[in-house]
Design an enzyme around this catalytic site. Sequence first.
Site: not given
Ligand code: MLT
Length: 530
Positions: A282, A234, A263
Site C-alpha cells: 500500500h 482498494r 492489511e
Molecule cells: C488514499 O486513500 O489516499 C491512499 O490509499 C493512500 C492512503 O491510504 O493513505
Amino acid sequence: MAAYRILVTDDLSPQAIERLQAADDVSFDVVRRPSKGTLEGIIPDYDALIIRSSSRVDADLLAAAPRLKVVGRAGMGLDNVDIDAASLRGVIVMNTPGANTIATAEHTVALLLALCRHVPQADASLRAGEWARSEFLGVQLYGKTLGIVGLGRVGVQVARRAQSFEMDVIAFDPYISDEVARELRVTLVDLDGLLAQSDFISLNAALTPETRGLINALTIARMKRGVRLVNCARGALGDEVALVDGLRSGHVAGIALDVFAQEPLPADSPLRSLPNVVITPHIAANTVEAQRDVGTQIVDQVLAALRGQDFRNAVNMPVADANVFQALKPYLRLAEKLGSLQMQLSEGPIKRVEVECHGDELVDHVKPLTVALLKGLLDPISDTPVNYINAPHLALQRGISVSETKGLPAPNYADLISCRVVWDGGERLISGSLLGHELPRVVQIDEFRVSAELEGVILVVEVISMSGLMGRVGTFLAEHNVNIAEWWLGRTAAGIQIPSFINLDVPASPEVLAKLVQMEGVVNVRQVML
Ligand code: MLT
C-alpha cells in the site's frame, strides 16, 4: 491555553508537522497507529483527529469522543471512516482528494510495467546469483487494450499515461458522461464489455457497496484468457481467493496489487509466494511530493474547519465551498430562524417539512438552506447539539420527512425562503426574507402578510381583529413592565383571526402570558426565542 487539541494517529510529513507547530491556537499529539482501545481511551480530550488509512473511525470511537468536531483523512479513501456515524454526531469528515492522484497513477503504471516484464522476479533472480534471461519473457503494453474500472481522478491520469504507451483505453464508469470520455479519448463500455475486451485491467474505483467484490469468480470467468490485472485502489474491490484461483488455472496471467482485503497482508497469504504476482505494501501514494501535499493540505483544512473559516473537502457538510458559505451565511441564519419559529409555534410533533426557495441567489442552494432550517427546527427540542452535519440525520431519526418543494403560495420578494410544516391535524406556512441583505424578517404566516424582525424574544399573539384590542394589549404589557421593542399588527376586516408579532426586550413572565391569553379577543399567545 491552546483553543484546539488535535490528535494525529499516523505518519504525517515533516512539513505538515511544522504547520501544526506554527499554529498558536493549537496543541497536538502524535500517537502512531494506536490500538482501538488506546484510541478510544485518549480521544475524549481532542477536538480533531488526523488519520491515514490505518486508523478506523467507527461508531464506538465517535461515541467516546464528545469534543470531536473534525476528522481529517490525509489521503483520499474514506472506507475506514463511518461517515454516517460521524454525521449523526455532528462531526465533520474531510479528506484530500487530488493531493496523491499523480503518485497513485504513476504507481499503477509502475506495477503494470513490473508485471509485464517480471521486474521484481528478475531482480530477485539476479540477486540470487542467477543469469536467467530466457525465464523472463515479457509482453508489451503497446497496442494492447487497457480497461479502467473507475474513471475518477486517478483513473483519468492512468488513462493519460497508458495512452502515452499507445494503448487503447476503455473504461467502465456509470457516472462519467460520453462527452468527458470522448475528450479523454477513452471509450466508455459496460462492465461486460470491459471484461471481454481488456488485455489489462486497472481498478481505480472507490470502494462502495456497488464496487465491493466487483472482481470475483464470475467476473474473472468473463475476462479474456491471459488478462493481467492491477489494483492500486482498494483491496476489497476484488476477491483475492478468486484471483488466486484464476492465476493457478492460468486464466489470469498476472496480478499486481498494492492494496489488500486485509492489511497488513497476512504472512501466509498465497499472494506472497505465487509467481506472476507483484505486490507492494500500500505505497501507491507514498512519494515525497504526495505525502507533503496530503499532510499540509489536511492540516490546513482541519485548522480552517476548527476555526470555522472554511470547510473545504468536507464530505458531509451541505456547503463545502468557502465562498458560497460566506455568501449564503445570512440566508442560512434566516433559514435557521424560520425553522426555530416553526418548531416553537407548532401544535404537535412535526411530521413533514416542505421547503421552497425563491430568487436567483437561493434557488441553487435549497439543500444547504433546508439543512439550516432543520437545524433551527430541531435545536429547541434536541438534547444533543444540532449542527449542519447531523440535522438531516436527526430529522430522519424523529420520523420527519423533508422535501424541497415548488409552488407554495408566497409573497413576491426577490429572495424568499418558504417553509410549510405539517403535524397531525394541522399545518403552518411561514416565509422569510432578509432586510438589506442582512436582517432576517418573517414576511408571511399562512395567508397573512407579515413584517417582523426574527430576532430575540417575540410574542406571537393571535387575536380576533376588533377595534381598541391592541391598545388594551399594549397598556396591559406596559402595566406589567414588559417593554415592547417593535410591534407588527396586521390590518384586516373586523372579526377575523390574525397573528400579531411583538418583539420584546426581555421575556414576559408565565403569569403575564397566562393573563394576556385571558383578555377578550386574544385567542392564543406564544412566546418564542430566536
Ligand atoms: C488514499 O486513500 O489516499 C491512499 O490509499 C493512500 C492512503 O491510504 O493513505
